[in-house]
Design a protein around this motif. Sequence first.
Motif, mmCIF file in Angstrom:
data_model
loop_
_atom_site.group_PDB
_atom_site.id
_atom_site.type_symbol
_atom_site.label_atom_id
_atom_site.label_comp_id
_atom_site.label_asym_id
_atom_site.label_seq_id
_atom_site.Cartn_x
_atom_site.Cartn_y
_atom_site.Cartn_z
ATOM 1 N N LEU A 94 0.817 -1.212 0.000
ATOM 2 C CA LEU A 94 0.000 0.000 0.000
ATOM 3 C C LEU A 94 0.852 1.264 0.000
ATOM 4 O O LEU A 94 0.587 2.207 -0.759
ATOM 5 N N ARG A 154 1.284 3.930 -2.948
ATOM 6 C CA ARG A 154 0.902 5.312 -2.633
ATOM 7 C C ARG A 154 2.020 6.273 -3.050
ATOM 8 O O ARG A 154 1.778 7.315 -3.660
ATOM 9 N N ASP A 190 -7.709 -0.034 0.298
ATOM 10 C CA ASP A 190 -7.566 1.424 0.432
ATOM 11 C C ASP A 190 -8.180 2.089 -0.794
ATOM 12 O O ASP A 190 -7.508 2.340 -1.792
ATOM 13 N N LYS A 242 -9.187 5.150 -1.274
ATOM 14 C CA LYS A 242 -8.638 6.470 -1.612
ATOM 15 C C LYS A 242 -7.389 6.326 -2.476
ATOM 16 O O LYS A 242 -7.221 7.050 -3.464
#
Length: 850
Positions: free
Chosen positions: A437, A441, A474, A476
């Motif tokens: 993640l 990101r 996730d 977003k």
Amino acid sequence: MQIETPPKNKTVYSQDEAFAASVEYFKGDDLAARVWVNKYALKDSDGNIYEKTPDDMHRRIAKEIARIEQRYSNPLTEDEIFDAIKDFKYIVPQGSPMAGIGNPYQIASLSNCFVIGNDGDSDSYGGIMKIDQEQVQLMKRRGGVGHDLSHIRPKGSPVKNSALTSTGIVPFMERYSNSTREVAQDGRRGALMLSVSINHPDSEDFIDAKMEQGKVTGANVSVRMDNAFMQAVKDGKNYTQKYPIFSDNPKYSKEIEAEKLWKKIVHNAWKSAEPGILFWDTIINESVPDCYADLGYKTVSTNPCGEIPLCPYDSCRLLAINLFSYVEYPFTKKASFNFDLFKKHIGIAQRIMDDIIDLELEKVDAIIEKIDADPQSEEIKAVERNLWKNIQTKANEGRRTGIGITAEGDMLAALGIKYGSSEGIDFSVEIHKTVALEAYRASVYAAKERGAFKIFDSEREKNNPFILRLKDADEKLYYDMLEYGRRNIALLTIAPTGTTSLMTQTTSGIEPVFLPVYKRRRKVNPNDKNVRVDFVDEVGDSWEEYVVFHHRFKQWMEANGIATGKNYSQEELNKIVKKSPYYKATSNDVDWMSKVRMQGAVQKWVDHSISVTINLPNDASEELVGKLYLEAWQAGCKGVTVYRDGSRSGVLISNEEKKAEENETLTAFPTKRPEILEADVVRFQNSKDKWIAFIGLIDGKPYEIFTGFADDEDGILIPRWVNEGVIIKNRNEDGSSRYDFQYKNKRGYKTTIEGLSHKFNPEFWNYAKLISSTLRHGMPIEKAVELINSLQLDTESINTWKNGVARALKRYVADGTEARKQKCENCNSTSLIYQEGCLTCKDCGSSKCG
């Protein structure tokens, strides 16, 4: 592009100065110091060393990465980068990036691994030779290489040349393997992965190729298994092989019993640790780059250790995050994992990885400039130049990265969690989910600041299982990726960390500890005061035994008030280990099925693959190997390798069996030399000269050997493609007359070189007759090598010859054979074994060839 130039007026350090300073840096760890000085300290081609400790290296790396950061907004400073990478504590560039970043003395790639391949009619001789040349060109710049052989026509297929039918895959395996061995320099071997699809009609020959002693010794081999074959094995059904593979209109097909071929794979892996298995449908279905297969990103093979599946001409650079360093209050009841710092460093690591791609593109530019400046003709340079242009395109277009981890075993132990337990698996999954993640990101944020990789298309990726996993975890992050794209086509791996873990002083990669404590020996003078003699060897040398603790096990001892300077008995050591979090958590202790399930669970959060080995005891059954393979497939692993202790040389034998075998060997060879012997031809470089060895064989074992210069006016002149299928004839049975050498040319006609014995230096020839007589009377090959190495010879040329004979014979020593009377140059251990002609240390894992 910035062209690096060697610095002027830099301080030069001697080997002893750098080693002494590095021993102090590593707090007395002479093995870590030796590895760093030999492999990573900045040095020129004359051996001048310009870095005294790893601090100098880390400053060099930080300076270069900071230079790239200045191209983009919100740049990291040199000090921020240095703080993240210093002391091997948090972020550790691996191998080629560590040695090559900011290195003005070599023109080399920063990539650790490559895959190559062809489009279109790639099973032509032209295509096969092109791959051979590309492989060599990459290996000379220290890259590991993988390529697939599934495009080659099966044996017996019609071809439109003088041969009329195809030779199949195996001869080309040997060709590529030989090229790998030939390109090795200064004892460093090239690294090659050869793969083939189980759907190919020659896959059984591929699987068997390495079972013959001395064959395909320069390559790892793996079989690409599809789900249909695995299901046929599970259901006991037949399976259809085709050429071209998986074609709807194949030129050739045959139906086989899936279980029969499966049992052969399992048997060979049980006996020799190869072939490895690649679960190909899992690899392709999970692969994010394969969403762009029609744009040139179709995965075709993997790097030599299997952790990076790649498309042709793509490459990858590796970096490891040291998991142990995020455990606060390790080995105590207050131990906890600092996820906040961990997440911050993952973001920095991904940013550094992207910067390293820019540095790699500069290196590739320099390689191409050198090729253009070389004096050879454009025709000769064309393959090499096109190779690097293709690599340049893929690196620039996809910007692939390889973030991984090390010290997983130590991290779990420091937290008081048993490796392989349910709790251990759950925590490891949480760690790797966090890596996935946060790295993705960081790649999305980099795309916002620096731009997405050139062919990013969210529509192509929308049904990819890995991307959907990120979305579920996730949302977003997922929607930010839709808006800004992603900087890198794929990001994650778990590689073996080898020498990296020696410098982090931790367990390697995702693996558990090998041994928390073991004993070594050092030679002592029995006449010195206060010396303890624990062992006297067969030549009368005295040795003291001393205990070596794994660094983090020693840290556990200190945290729990256990003295580390005491000379413990084995019984006392066993009791101490039993109290520790490493108890029943070593590579030989961990439940094998649990390790496979752990790999499958972690794989869900790694977009490339995982390099991990399932270690089994010597008495493990073939049935167990088969069960582990099936479990790995069902658990979602992308690949698996099983190593049964001692399996490289077949089943280990008891002393009684060994004596019987040696007696059989002593009577197996005829002392009266046959008139004609089949022979192998081995070529190699020795002291920068080209050498050739003719090795006469009986039942595949060396019976005689003759070695000398090759391919020059004073040497043996034979075609370079002649490596096997030859014979040596002698006129008199006692060898007193000349020997003749005979081989078949490419049209099948016999060609004879008469008077072979007269082509060699007479001194070489006489010593060769002496060595050959020991082989003919049954001396085991490893003992013959020891004898050769012990010869005290006067001249430099004859000593060079001696090294060549030993080097040629080593390839016939059974893997796993112990090397007596020799010590590891890194750690001084006497626990050395032969592995594919190289001496490998069982204690520290270092390897020396030649």
